[in-house]
Structures are given as structure tokens and as C-alpha cells.
Design a protein around this motif. Structure first.
Motif, PDB file in Angstrom:
ATOM      1  N   ASP A 258     -13.356  32.279  -9.157  1.00  0.00           N
ATOM      2  CA  ASP A 258     -13.063  32.927  -7.982  1.00  0.00           C
ATOM      3  C   ASP A 258     -11.728  32.396  -7.443  1.00  0.00           C
ATOM      4  OD1 ASP A 258     -14.031  34.819  -5.854  1.00  0.00           O
ATOM      5  OD2 ASP A 258     -13.492  32.977  -4.718  1.00  0.00           O
ATOM      6  N   TYR A 259     -10.698  33.226  -7.186  1.00  0.00           N
ATOM      7  CA  TYR A 259      -9.427  32.825  -6.673  1.00  0.00           C
ATOM      8  C   TYR A 259      -9.200  33.885  -5.400  1.00  0.00           C
ATOM      9  CZ  TYR A 259      -8.965  30.522 -11.263  1.00  0.00           C
ATOM     10  OH  TYR A 259      -9.124  29.839 -12.485  1.00  0.00           O
ATOM     11  N   VAL A 260     -10.232  34.340  -4.790  1.00  0.00           N
ATOM     12  CA  VAL A 260     -10.093  35.333  -3.577  1.00  0.00           C
ATOM     13  C   VAL A 260     -10.318  34.463  -2.397  1.00  0.00           C
ATOM     14  CG1 VAL A 260     -10.943  37.325  -2.622  1.00  0.00           C
ATOM     15  CG2 VAL A 260     -11.301  37.064  -4.997  1.00  0.00           C
ATOM     16  N   PRO A 261      -9.027  34.879  -1.612  1.00  0.00           N
ATOM     17  CA  PRO A 261      -8.764  34.101  -0.319  1.00  0.00           C
ATOM     18  C   PRO A 261      -9.706  34.674   0.830  1.00  0.00           C
ATOM     19  CG  PRO A 261      -7.066  35.703  -0.556  1.00  0.00           C
ATOM     20  CD  PRO A 261      -7.775  35.667  -1.801  1.00  0.00           C
ATOM     21  N   THR A 262     -10.303  36.017   0.743  1.00  0.00           N
ATOM     22  CA  THR A 262     -10.980  36.368   1.833  1.00  0.00           C
ATOM     23  C   THR A 262     -11.894  37.661   1.127  1.00  0.00           C
ATOM     24  OG1 THR A 262     -11.019  37.330   3.957  1.00  0.00           O
ATOM     25  CG2 THR A 262      -9.418  38.442   2.299  1.00  0.00           C
ATOM     26  N   GLY A 263     -13.116  37.845   1.842  1.00  0.00           N
ATOM     27  CA  GLY A 263     -14.045  39.010   1.502  1.00  0.00           C
ATOM     28  C   GLY A 263     -15.193  38.511   0.785  1.00  0.00           C
ATOM     29  N   VAL A 264     -16.025  39.455   0.507  1.00  0.00           N
ATOM     30  CA  VAL A 264     -17.263  39.354  -0.155  1.00  0.00           C
ATOM     31  C   VAL A 264     -17.260  39.383  -1.537  1.00  0.00           C
ATOM     32  CG1 VAL A 264     -18.358  40.421   2.027  1.00  0.00           C
ATOM     33  CG2 VAL A 264     -17.989  41.752   0.166  1.00  0.00           C
ATOM     34  N   MET A 265     -16.113  39.448  -2.253  1.00  0.00           N
ATOM     35  CA  MET A 265     -16.189  39.529  -4.014  1.00  0.00           C
ATOM     36  C   MET A 265     -16.682  38.329  -4.460  1.00  0.00           C
ATOM     37  SD  MET A 265     -12.603  40.319  -6.167  1.00  0.00           S
ATOM     38  CE  MET A 265     -12.212  41.698  -5.307  1.00  0.00           C
ATOM     39  N   MET A 270     -20.930  36.049  -7.661  1.00  0.00           N
ATOM     40  CA  MET A 270     -21.990  34.921  -7.804  1.00  0.00           C
ATOM     41  C   MET A 270     -23.399  35.361  -7.986  1.00  0.00           C
ATOM     42  SD  MET A 270     -22.442  31.563  -5.293  1.00  0.00           S
ATOM     43  CE  MET A 270     -23.226  29.947  -6.028  1.00  0.00           C
ATOM     44  N   SER A 271     -23.710  36.457  -7.323  1.00  0.00           N
ATOM     45  CA  SER A 271     -24.938  37.219  -7.383  1.00  0.00           C
ATOM     46  C   SER A 271     -25.419  37.766  -8.508  1.00  0.00           C
ATOM     47  CB  SER A 271     -25.195  38.222  -6.348  1.00  0.00           C
ATOM     48  OG  SER A 271     -25.375  37.726  -5.140  1.00  0.00           O
ATOM     49  N   ALA A 272     -24.192  37.961  -9.530  1.00  0.00           N
ATOM     50  CA  ALA A 272     -24.427  38.520 -10.920  1.00  0.00           C
ATOM     51  C   ALA A 272     -24.500  37.642 -12.050  1.00  0.00           C
ATOM     52  CB  ALA A 272     -23.324  39.328 -11.310  1.00  0.00           C
ATOM     53  N   MET A 273     -24.655  35.948 -11.379  1.00  0.00           N
ATOM     54  CA  MET A 273     -24.811  35.100 -12.561  1.00  0.00           C
ATOM     55  C   MET A 273     -25.996  34.963 -12.904  1.00  0.00           C
ATOM     56  SD  MET A 273     -22.255  31.985 -11.111  1.00  0.00           S
ATOM     57  CE  MET A 273     -23.472  31.442  -9.879  1.00  0.00           C
ATOM     58  N   ARG A 274     -26.209  34.442 -14.350  1.00  0.00           N
ATOM     59  CA  ARG A 274     -27.658  34.265 -15.051  1.00  0.00           C
ATOM     60  C   ARG A 274     -28.015  32.819 -14.401  1.00  0.00           C
ATOM     61  NH1 ARG A 274     -27.137  34.178 -21.150  1.00  0.00           N
ATOM     62  NH2 ARG A 274     -25.846  36.151 -20.467  1.00  0.00           N
ATOM     63  N   PRO A 288     -17.758  34.175   5.672  1.00  0.00           N
ATOM     64  CA  PRO A 288     -19.164  33.364   5.658  1.00  0.00           C
ATOM     65  C   PRO A 288     -19.596  33.703   4.596  1.00  0.00           C
ATOM     66  CG  PRO A 288     -18.770  34.284   7.629  1.00  0.00           C
ATOM     67  CD  PRO A 288     -17.738  34.889   7.207  1.00  0.00           C
ATOM     68  N   PHE A 289     -20.421  32.592   3.760  1.00  0.00           N
ATOM     69  CA  PHE A 289     -20.757  32.560   2.664  1.00  0.00           C
ATOM     70  C   PHE A 289     -22.173  33.370   2.660  1.00  0.00           C
ATOM     71  CE2 PHE A 289     -23.286  30.265  -0.959  1.00  0.00           C
ATOM     72  CZ  PHE A 289     -22.450  30.706  -1.960  1.00  0.00           C
ATOM     73  N   GLY A 290     -22.260  34.549   1.814  1.00  0.00           N
ATOM     74  CA  GLY A 290     -23.522  35.406   1.500  1.00  0.00           C
ATOM     75  C   GLY A 290     -24.670  35.124   0.778  1.00  0.00           C
ATOM     76  N   VAL A 291     -24.739  34.010   0.289  1.00  0.00           N
ATOM     77  CA  VAL A 291     -25.929  33.698  -0.710  1.00  0.00           C
ATOM     78  C   VAL A 291     -26.794  32.702  -0.159  1.00  0.00           C
ATOM     79  CG1 VAL A 291     -26.503  32.884  -2.859  1.00  0.00           C
ATOM     80  CG2 VAL A 291     -24.357  34.109  -2.780  1.00  0.00           C
ATOM     81  N   LEU A 292     -28.185  32.849  -0.088  1.00  0.00           N
ATOM     82  CA  LEU A 292     -29.157  31.821   0.453  1.00  0.00           C
ATOM     83  C   LEU A 292     -29.076  30.656  -0.174  1.00  0.00           C
ATOM     84  CD1 LEU A 292     -31.725  34.843   1.355  1.00  0.00           C
ATOM     85  CD2 LEU A 292     -30.062  33.700   2.879  1.00  0.00           C
TER      86      LEU A 292
END
Length: 362
Positions: A258-265, A270-274, A288-292
Motif C-alpha cells: 500500500d502506497y496510498v497517502p490518504t483514505g480507506v483504500m 486489507m480486508s480482502a486478504m486471506r 484512522p485505521f478501520g480494521v479491528l
């Protein structure tokens, strides 16, 4: 000589004529043939991250040896070289274990200082390569293989950053990975280097379908694209990117770079990882990090942050280029004169056209 300078209390770039640096006993003076340009330096300048002002900007440079100090060995005048910009103490536990980007004294020539501790090397070598000449200690100068042109030589650092990210992903042979912000400088570098790290399949994510298609065309690996402009309008709040990646890879991807500087991408990819997947982040995202944490625990996911490459990474890139196994000439898409630095920077910041790697010629 001409140099691109930054000054205290100014957010503008200043093209000035200053004295050519005098090499010290252990220094190499390089006549710059090509210098890389990174727009992130302007954000760091706004943040006050430059530890020494005024300074000559630019952390990426390649050229020929113009002069050497009287204690320098192994470099002859006229030799083709590139300058490695990472300044560190060279003796701490991180520097001794191929993790020198974590050194408390880590800074970059022509760029930022990343801590508020005394940095004697940064004080001495803060001036960078957006100039006709740059002075560097001999231990940060690398011979440039004959088959590597100066423009590519100036971008070794970015390629090495991609090497570090791929290493940290800890990939098994045949892995499927997502590259977020695939149409940028780091994304395209990762696409070129992925075959050397066991990757078998790429999922390229970005905003524009047309620009993603251009990146897929340079990949030596099977590559599919996901453009956020093609997702439902509410994808950011409904997990649309996650669903689309899982449609392509139902079992989930092995890793996300991931090289994205902002946003929820970041969090949606990450939620699509096995289970057991790794996310490597090098985008300085402040969203803000959106993974529990509990979800990360159950899925045995890893989140790894990294802010730069190491010298070992850079030498590995030089070896791949020198052997002919790796060719990245097509990644350098834009060239400007040093005096046109403001025009070049504006073009990179507005991104009205695809720009992968950009260099300046003194």
C-alpha cells in the motif's frame, strides 16, 4: 553552480547560483547528470521536517565523479556513480542488521531529518542532488553499471524502496498481491520488481481504469485492475473495494502493498486478504485505521510499516539492473531541465497526465 534551494520561512523553491562544494578528505564530488524529483518533499517542507535550512534539495542523483578527497580509494575521476541518500550513525543495532532506516539519526541528503536528536552527518551532508554537483561521503557512493543510464541511476532509491516492501510482505512462491496506488512511482516500481520476489499474480488498484491499463501493460506477470472510478459511488462506506477484490480472488490475496497517502483504500484492500496475509504500508496515511485488532488476531494478519529502503536493497537493484535481468527504462516518463523544477513539480502534483518517474537534468 545552479542548485534548487529551500529557505527558512519560505515554501517556495529557489533556483540559485552557489559555490561548487569542496570535497573533504573522505568525500566524492559528483557532477550530476540526472536527479530524481519527489513531490513529497514539499509536504515535508511545510511540516518543518527539514532539519537544516537553507539547503539544496533532492535525495536522488547519478552522474560522474568530478573530484575525490585525498583519503578516498576505489573511485576515479570520470567514473559513473549514483549517490545513496540515507544518512545514519552506521553503528547502532539497526544499522548493523540491515534496518538502518530505523536508526535514531536517520536522515536523507537533500531531504528530511526524521528525529530531533543530534545528527552530525546530516549537518555535514544535508545538501542534495538537485544541482550541478553534489558532495557525498565515499561510503554512500555506488558504481553505476555500464548498462544503466543516468536517469534510471537517479531512481535507484525508489526501486529499492519497492524491494524493501516486497521483502517485508514475506511472500510464498506464486503469491497473489494487491498493489494500491499502482499508477504512481512506487506502484510501477513494485510491478517491475514483483517477479523477483515470488509473486505470481497482481491485482492493481487505483483511481483511473485507463492509467491502470497502462501499468498492467508493463507487467511481466498476469495483472488485473480495479479502478475505484468503476466502483459504486458509495464504495468507501460500503466496502465496495473489498468485494471487488474478493470477486477476483475468492480465497483472498496473500498480501497488500500500500502506497496510498490518504483514505480507506488501505483498510478495504486489507480486508480482502486471506488468513495469514500481510499488509505493507509506505504511504504515510493519516486516515484512522478501520480494521479491528480482534479481526487481525483471528485472521493472523500482519501490518508492517516501513519508511525507506536499506543500502542492501539498493545494491540488489543495481545487481539486477547490471545483469540485465531487470529493465526499467520505461518507468522514467518525464524529463525536465533543472531550471524548470517548478513546472515539473506542478505537473507531478496535479497529475493531469500519467507520470511514473520524473528526473531533472542540470
Amino acid at each position: 553552480m545552479l542548485a534548487v534551494r529551500a529557505h527558512r520561512d519560505s515554501l517556495d523553491l529557489h533556483v540559485e547560483r552557489i559555490a561548487v562544494p569542496e570535497p573533504g578528505p573522505q568525500d566524492v564530488l559528483v557532477r550530476v547528470a540526472s536527479a530524481g524529483l519527489a513531490p513529497g518533499m514539499m509536504r515535508l517542507l511545510e511540516m518543518g521536517a527539514f532539519g537544516h535550512l537553507p539547503t539544496t534539495l533532492g535525495h536522488e542523483a547519478a552522474g560522474t565523479v568530478a573530484a575525490v578527497g585525498d583519503q578516498v580509494t576505489g573511485f576515479e575521476v570520470g567514473a559513473r556513480v549514483r549517490v545513496h541518500p540515507n544518512l545514519t550513525c552506521r553503528s547502532c543495532e539497526y544499522c548493523r542488521t540491515d534496518r538502518e532506516m530505523m536508526c535514531a539519526q536517520q536522515a536523507m541528503m537533500g531531504h528530511a531529518a526524521f528525529a530531533r536528536v543530534p545528527m552530525p552527518l546530516y549537518d555535514e551532508y544535508h545538501d542534495g542532488g538537485l544541482a550541478e554537483y553534489v558532495r557525498a561521503p565515499q561510503w554512500l557512493v555506488d558504481p553505476l553499471p555500464d548498462r544503466v543510464n543516468f536517469d534510471v541511476g537517479a531512481k535507484i532509491h525508489d526501486l529499492a524502496d519497492a524491494v524493501r516492501a516486497l521483502k517485508l510482505a514475506d511472500l510464498a512462491p506464486g503469491a497473489t498481491i494487491v498493489v494500491n496506488a499502482a499508477t504512481g512511482m512506487m506502484g510501477t516500481a513494485t510491478v517491475k520488481l514483483a517477479p523477483f520476489f515470488g509473486v505470481g499474480r497482481l491485482i492493481l488498484v487505483g483511481r483511473s481504469a485507463a492509467r491502470l491499463a497502462d501499468v498492467a501493460a508493463i507487467s511481466a506477470l498476469p495483472a488485473e485492475t480495479v479502478a475505484t472510478e468503476d466502483l459504486p459511488d458509495d464504495w468507501e462506506t460500503t466496502g465496495g473495494l473489498t468485494r471487488r477484490i474478493l470477486e477476483l480472488v475468492p480465497g483472498g490475496v496473500h498480501a497488500v502493498l500500500d502506497y496510498v497517502p490518504t483514505g480507506v483504500m488501505l483498510t478495504q484492500a486489507m480486508s480482502a486478504m486471506r488468513t495469514g496475509g500481510s499488509l505493507v504500508h509506505m504511504g504515510a496515511n493519516r486516515t484512522p485505521f478501520g480494521v479491528l485488532p480482534g479481526d487481525m488476531m483471528v485472521r493472523c494478519w500482519k501490518f508492517v510499516g516501513t519508511r525507506a529502503c536499506t543500502r542492501t536493497d539498493a545494491l540488489e537493484v543495481l545487481s539486477l539492473l547490471g545483469s540485465g535481468a531487470l529493465n526499467v527504462d520505461d518507468l522514467v516518463t518525464h524529463r525536465f531541465a533543472l531550471t524548470d523544477v517548478r513546472e515539473a513539480l506542478t505537473a507531478m502534483q496535479t497529475r493531469s497526465e500519467p507520470m511514473w518517474m520524473t528526473v531533472l537534468h542540470p
